[in-house]
Structure formats: structure tokens, C-alpha cells
Design an enzyme around this catalytic site. Structure first.
Site, PDB file in Angstrom:
ATOM      1  N   PRO A 156      56.667   2.641   1.267  1.00 40.66           N
ATOM      2  CA  PRO A 156      56.741   1.268   0.772  1.00 40.66           C
ATOM      3  C   PRO A 156      57.295   1.146  -0.654  1.00 40.66           C
ATOM      4  O   PRO A 156      56.987   1.962  -1.517  1.00 40.66           O
ATOM      5  CB  PRO A 156      55.284   0.789   0.820  1.00 40.66           C
ATOM      6  CG  PRO A 156      54.467   2.030   0.839  1.00 40.66           C
ATOM      7  CD  PRO A 156      55.290   3.047   1.575  1.00 40.66           C
ATOM      8  N   ASN A 157      58.090   0.110  -0.820  1.00 42.87           N
ATOM      9  CA  ASN A 157      58.663  -0.298  -2.108  1.00 42.87           C
ATOM     10  C   ASN A 157      59.781   0.610  -2.612  1.00 42.87           C
ATOM     11  O   ASN A 157      60.427   0.305  -3.616  1.00 42.87           O
ATOM     12  CB  ASN A 157      57.573  -0.445  -3.188  1.00 42.87           C
ATOM     13  CG  ASN A 157      56.560  -1.498  -2.814  1.00 42.87           C
ATOM     14  OD1 ASN A 157      56.928  -2.631  -2.554  1.00 42.87           O
ATOM     15  ND2 ASN A 157      55.283  -1.131  -2.746  1.00 42.87           N
ATOM     16  N   ARG A 201      63.109  -1.531  -9.570  1.00 45.77           N
ATOM     17  CA  ARG A 201      61.650  -1.535  -9.669  1.00 45.77           C
ATOM     18  C   ARG A 201      61.214  -0.598 -10.786  1.00 45.77           C
ATOM     19  O   ARG A 201      61.469   0.606 -10.710  1.00 45.77           O
ATOM     20  CB  ARG A 201      61.093  -1.028  -8.337  1.00 45.77           C
ATOM     21  CG  ARG A 201      59.637  -0.728  -8.323  1.00 45.77           C
ATOM     22  CD  ARG A 201      59.287   0.120  -7.096  1.00 45.77           C
ATOM     23  NE  ARG A 201      57.866   0.332  -7.035  1.00 45.77           N
ATOM     24  CZ  ARG A 201      57.295   1.364  -6.447  1.00 45.77           C
ATOM     25  NH1 ARG A 201      58.026   2.294  -5.845  1.00 45.77           N
ATOM     26  NH2 ARG A 201      55.994   1.483  -6.441  1.00 45.77           N
ATOM     27  N   TYR A 254      60.585   4.884 -12.635  1.00 45.56           N
ATOM     28  CA  TYR A 254      61.231   5.473 -11.456  1.00 45.56           C
ATOM     29  C   TYR A 254      62.722   5.749 -11.627  1.00 45.56           C
ATOM     30  O   TYR A 254      63.357   6.299 -10.718  1.00 45.56           O
ATOM     31  CB  TYR A 254      61.002   4.570 -10.234  1.00 45.56           C
ATOM     32  CG  TYR A 254      59.535   4.428  -9.877  1.00 45.56           C
ATOM     33  CD1 TYR A 254      58.778   5.545  -9.518  1.00 45.56           C
ATOM     34  CD2 TYR A 254      58.903   3.191  -9.906  1.00 45.56           C
ATOM     35  CE1 TYR A 254      57.433   5.429  -9.200  1.00 45.56           C
ATOM     36  CE2 TYR A 254      57.553   3.065  -9.584  1.00 45.56           C
ATOM     37  CZ  TYR A 254      56.825   4.188  -9.233  1.00 45.56           C
ATOM     38  OH  TYR A 254      55.502   4.076  -8.916  1.00 45.56           O
ATOM     39  N   ASN A 286      58.437  10.976   0.733  1.00 45.20           N
ATOM     40  CA  ASN A 286      57.858  10.249  -0.390  1.00 45.20           C
ATOM     41  C   ASN A 286      57.113   9.079   0.237  1.00 45.20           C
ATOM     42  O   ASN A 286      57.734   8.076   0.630  1.00 45.20           O
ATOM     43  CB  ASN A 286      58.921   9.754  -1.364  1.00 45.20           C
ATOM     44  CG  ASN A 286      58.280   9.073  -2.577  1.00 45.20           C
ATOM     45  OD1 ASN A 286      57.085   8.803  -2.593  1.00 45.20           O
ATOM     46  ND2 ASN A 286      59.093   8.798  -3.581  1.00 45.20           N
ATOM     47  N   ALA A 295      52.883   4.500  -2.078  1.00 46.23           N
ATOM     48  CA  ALA A 295      51.448   4.261  -2.288  1.00 46.23           C
ATOM     49  C   ALA A 295      50.583   4.764  -1.128  1.00 46.23           C
ATOM     50  O   ALA A 295      49.388   5.031  -1.328  1.00 46.23           O
ATOM     51  CB  ALA A 295      51.210   2.772  -2.520  1.00 46.23           C
ATOM     52  N   HIS A 316      48.285   7.827  -1.416  1.00 46.60           N
ATOM     53  CA  HIS A 316      46.948   7.815  -2.010  1.00 46.60           C
ATOM     54  C   HIS A 316      45.883   7.245  -1.082  1.00 46.60           C
ATOM     55  O   HIS A 316      44.706   7.209  -1.445  1.00 46.60           O
ATOM     56  CB  HIS A 316      46.993   7.016  -3.320  1.00 46.60           C
ATOM     57  CG  HIS A 316      48.194   7.334  -4.160  1.00 46.60           C
ATOM     58  ND1 HIS A 316      48.426   8.606  -4.664  1.00 46.60           N
ATOM     59  CD2 HIS A 316      49.268   6.582  -4.543  1.00 46.60           C
ATOM     60  CE1 HIS A 316      49.577   8.599  -5.337  1.00 46.60           C
ATOM     61  NE2 HIS A 316      50.100   7.392  -5.278  1.00 46.60           N
ATOM     62  N   ASP A 365      47.004  13.094   9.132  1.00 45.59           N
ATOM     63  CA  ASP A 365      46.876  13.627  10.495  1.00 45.59           C
ATOM     64  C   ASP A 365      48.248  13.910  11.110  1.00 45.59           C
ATOM     65  O   ASP A 365      48.433  14.925  11.774  1.00 45.59           O
ATOM     66  CB  ASP A 365      46.107  12.644  11.379  1.00 45.59           C
ATOM     67  CG  ASP A 365      44.617  12.637  11.070  1.00 45.59           C
ATOM     68  OD1 ASP A 365      44.148  13.545  10.350  1.00 45.59           O
ATOM     69  OD2 ASP A 365      43.920  11.725  11.549  1.00 45.59           O
ATOM     70  N   GLU A 387      56.195  17.121   0.152  1.00 47.15           N
ATOM     71  CA  GLU A 387      55.825  15.824  -0.425  1.00 47.15           C
ATOM     72  C   GLU A 387      56.591  15.676  -1.731  1.00 47.15           C
ATOM     73  O   GLU A 387      56.562  16.596  -2.559  1.00 47.15           O
ATOM     74  CB  GLU A 387      54.309  15.838  -0.697  1.00 47.15           C
ATOM     75  CG  GLU A 387      53.795  14.649  -1.477  1.00 47.15           C
ATOM     76  CD  GLU A 387      52.308  14.808  -1.870  1.00 47.15           C
ATOM     77  OE1 GLU A 387      51.669  15.825  -1.499  1.00 47.15           O
ATOM     78  OE2 GLU A 387      51.806  13.910  -2.576  1.00 47.15           O
ATOM     79  N   HIS A 437      57.631  13.066  -5.165  1.00 54.78           N
ATOM     80  CA  HIS A 437      57.443  11.844  -5.952  1.00 54.78           C
ATOM     81  C   HIS A 437      58.416  11.877  -7.112  1.00 54.78           C
ATOM     82  O   HIS A 437      58.658  12.945  -7.701  1.00 54.78           O
ATOM     83  CB  HIS A 437      56.017  11.756  -6.511  1.00 54.78           C
ATOM     84  CG  HIS A 437      54.984  11.759  -5.433  1.00 54.78           C
ATOM     85  ND1 HIS A 437      54.731  10.669  -4.646  1.00 54.78           N
ATOM     86  CD2 HIS A 437      54.187  12.746  -4.980  1.00 54.78           C
ATOM     87  CE1 HIS A 437      53.807  10.981  -3.758  1.00 54.78           C
ATOM     88  NE2 HIS A 437      53.460  12.229  -3.934  1.00 54.78           N
ATOM     89  N   SER A 462      57.859  10.172  -9.942  1.00 49.48           N
ATOM     90  CA  SER A 462      57.058  10.207 -11.168  1.00 49.48           C
ATOM     91  C   SER A 462      56.042  11.355 -11.119  1.00 49.48           C
ATOM     92  O   SER A 462      55.762  11.906 -10.046  1.00 49.48           O
ATOM     93  CB  SER A 462      56.324   8.872 -11.342  1.00 49.48           C
ATOM     94  OG  SER A 462      55.411   8.662 -10.280  1.00 49.48           O
ATOM     95  N   ARG A 507      49.491   9.738 -14.395  1.00 49.09           N
ATOM     96  CA  ARG A 507      49.400   8.278 -14.269  1.00 49.09           C
ATOM     97  C   ARG A 507      47.954   7.848 -13.968  1.00 49.09           C
ATOM     98  O   ARG A 507      47.016   8.590 -14.269  1.00 49.09           O
ATOM     99  CB  ARG A 507      50.400   7.814 -13.200  1.00 49.09           C
ATOM    100  CG  ARG A 507      51.851   8.210 -13.562  1.00 49.09           C
ATOM    101  CD  ARG A 507      52.843   7.681 -12.563  1.00 49.09           C
ATOM    102  NE  ARG A 507      52.856   6.222 -12.544  1.00 49.09           N
ATOM    103  CZ  ARG A 507      53.415   5.506 -11.561  1.00 49.09           C
ATOM    104  NH1 ARG A 507      54.001   6.127 -10.551  1.00 49.09           N
ATOM    105  NH2 ARG A 507      53.393   4.196 -11.613  1.00 49.09           N
ATOM    106  N   ARG A 534      46.330   7.400  -8.538  1.00 53.97           N
ATOM    107  CA  ARG A 534      47.562   8.087  -8.109  1.00 53.97           C
ATOM    108  C   ARG A 534      47.405   9.610  -8.150  1.00 53.97           C
ATOM    109  O   ARG A 534      48.277  10.352  -7.712  1.00 53.97           O
ATOM    110  CB  ARG A 534      48.749   7.701  -8.992  1.00 53.97           C
ATOM    111  CG  ARG A 534      49.199   6.290  -8.800  1.00 53.97           C
ATOM    112  CD  ARG A 534      50.482   6.020  -9.562  1.00 53.97           C
ATOM    113  NE  ARG A 534      50.543   4.636  -9.913  1.00 53.97           N
ATOM    114  CZ  ARG A 534      50.971   3.661  -9.105  1.00 53.97           C
ATOM    115  NH1 ARG A 534      51.403   3.938  -7.902  1.00 53.97           N
ATOM    116  NH2 ARG A 534      50.974   2.410  -9.505  1.00 53.97           N
TER     117      ARG A 534
HETATM  118  C1  DQA Z   1      55.689   7.395  -6.023  1.00 49.31           C
HETATM  119  C2  DQA Z   1      54.339   7.395  -6.752  1.00 49.31           C
HETATM  120  C3  DQA Z   1      53.351   6.495  -6.046  1.00 49.31           C
HETATM  121  O1  DQA Z   1      52.115   6.488  -6.734  1.00 49.31           O
HETATM  122  C4  DQA Z   1      53.872   5.063  -5.989  1.00 49.31           C
HETATM  123  O2  DQA Z   1      52.982   4.255  -5.248  1.00 49.31           O
HETATM  124  C5  DQA Z   1      55.250   4.983  -5.451  1.00 49.31           C
HETATM  125  C6  DQA Z   1      56.235   5.974  -5.871  1.00 49.31           C
HETATM  126  C7  DQA Z   1      56.759   8.201  -6.786  1.00 49.31           C
HETATM  127  O3  DQA Z   1      57.764   8.530  -6.179  1.00 49.31           O
HETATM  128  O4  DQA Z   1      56.600   8.471  -7.980  1.00 49.31           O
HETATM  129  O5  DQA Z   1      55.603   4.050  -4.721  1.00 49.31           O
HETATM  130  O6  DQA Z   1      55.526   7.986  -4.750  1.00 49.31           O
END
Ligand code: DQA
Length: 144
Positions: free
Chosen positions: A11-12, A19, A24, A75, A78, A81, A88, A99, A101, A103, A108, A112
Site C-alpha cells: 500500500p501507498n 509521498r 522515501y 516491500n 505498512a 507491521h 503465513d 523483504e 524497505h 527507509s 523510525r 515500524r
Molecule cells: C516502507 C516502510 C513502512 O513502514 C511504510 O509503511 C511504507 C514504506 C519503506 O519502504 O520504507 O509504506 O515499507
């Protein structure tokens, strides 16, 4: 053996570039996709790059990876978390899984600093901005 690396985004992440650029970076998700594709190609792999704001789509795609992919990079945004469903799903994947990220999630907010998926992936790369993805492509290629 499949030569396709699934790169899944939660998401996002479709808003990257606009953003919170201070957190980011200024690269868009399309820029990241292009860079992943180039790096994968150099290493002899293809990339199937996807983004969804919906947790269930990510679960479906991880299940699809079991049949079609050589490795998974995720990635989860959110959902990292909060999601037992992603935990699963990744648990059932018998291939390199990374995995990522952008950031440094450990520098943070406290919420997170917890990941439901870290324990069920091969490894985690975070804190290098969009370069985290490139490192992940190199990591799965080396693992394969
Ligand atoms: C993220 C870190 C997450 O905490 C956040 O919700 C994101 C981006 C990152 O790539 O740093 O959407 O996954």
C-alpha cells in the site's frame, strides 16, 4: 527453472516520488521498476513487478509465486507491521524471499520496528532508499 523474480509492492508505494520524499526519496515506482529490470537482466533474470493497496492481492501473488517465480522480493509497506496473512503466505514459499524497505524502519516510530514477515524471509534489506531494491535483486540472484 523459472527465471522470473516477483517484485511485490504494498500500500501507498504507488505514490513514491510524491509521498514524503524526505523519507522515501524522489524516485517513482516506475523508476524503481526500470532499475530492477535492468539489474535483473544483467544477471540473467526477468522481473514481474506489481503493486497493490490490498493485502489479499499480495497474498494471492505470493501464492502465485510458488508456481511461477524463482524468487520473491517484497516491500509490504505498512502491512509489514500488521499482517499475519503475509507471514503465513511467505512461510509457504520455498524459494529465496527478500523483504525490502526504502527507509530504515528501525530508526523510525516504534510500530515500524516490528515486522511480521522478517522471520519467514531469507533476509531483509532496508535503509538504502530505492537502492534497497537493487541490492535485493542482486541478493536473490546470488542465492539462486
Ligand atoms: C516502507 C516502510 C513502512 O513502514 C511504510 O509503511 C511504507 C514504506 C519503506 O519502504 O520504507 O509504506 O515499507
Amino acid at each position: 527453472m523459472s527465471k522470473t523474480i516477483f517484485v511485490l509492492n504494498g500500500p501507498n508505494l504507488n505514490l513514491l516520488g510524491t509521498r514524503e520524499p524526505a523519507v522515501y526519496g524522489s524516485q517513482s515506482l516506475n523508476d524503481i521498476e526500470r532499475d530492477c529490470r535492468e539489474t535483473a537482466k544483467e544477471l540473467g533474470f526477468d522481473v514481474d513487478f506489481r503493486q497493490s493497496n490490498h493485502e489479499g492481492d499480495l497474498v494471492d501473488w505470493i501464492q502465485e509465486a510458488r508456481e511461477k517465480a524463482a524468487a520473491v522480493i517484497i516491500n509490504a509497506g505498512a502491512y509489514t507491521h500488521t499482517s499475519i496473512a503475509l507471514h503465513d503466505a511467505l512461510r509457504s514459499v520455498d524459494m529465496p524471499a527478500v523483504e525490502v524497505h526504502l527507509s530504515n524502519i528501525h530508526a523510525r516510530e516504534a510500530f515500524r520496528q516490528v515486522s511480521t514477515i522478517s522471520a519467514v524471509v531469507t533476509g531483509t534489506i532496508f535503509g538504502f532508499g530505492s537502492h534497497s531494491y537493487i541490492l535485493a535483486v542482486r541478493a536473490v540472484a546470488a542465492a539462486l
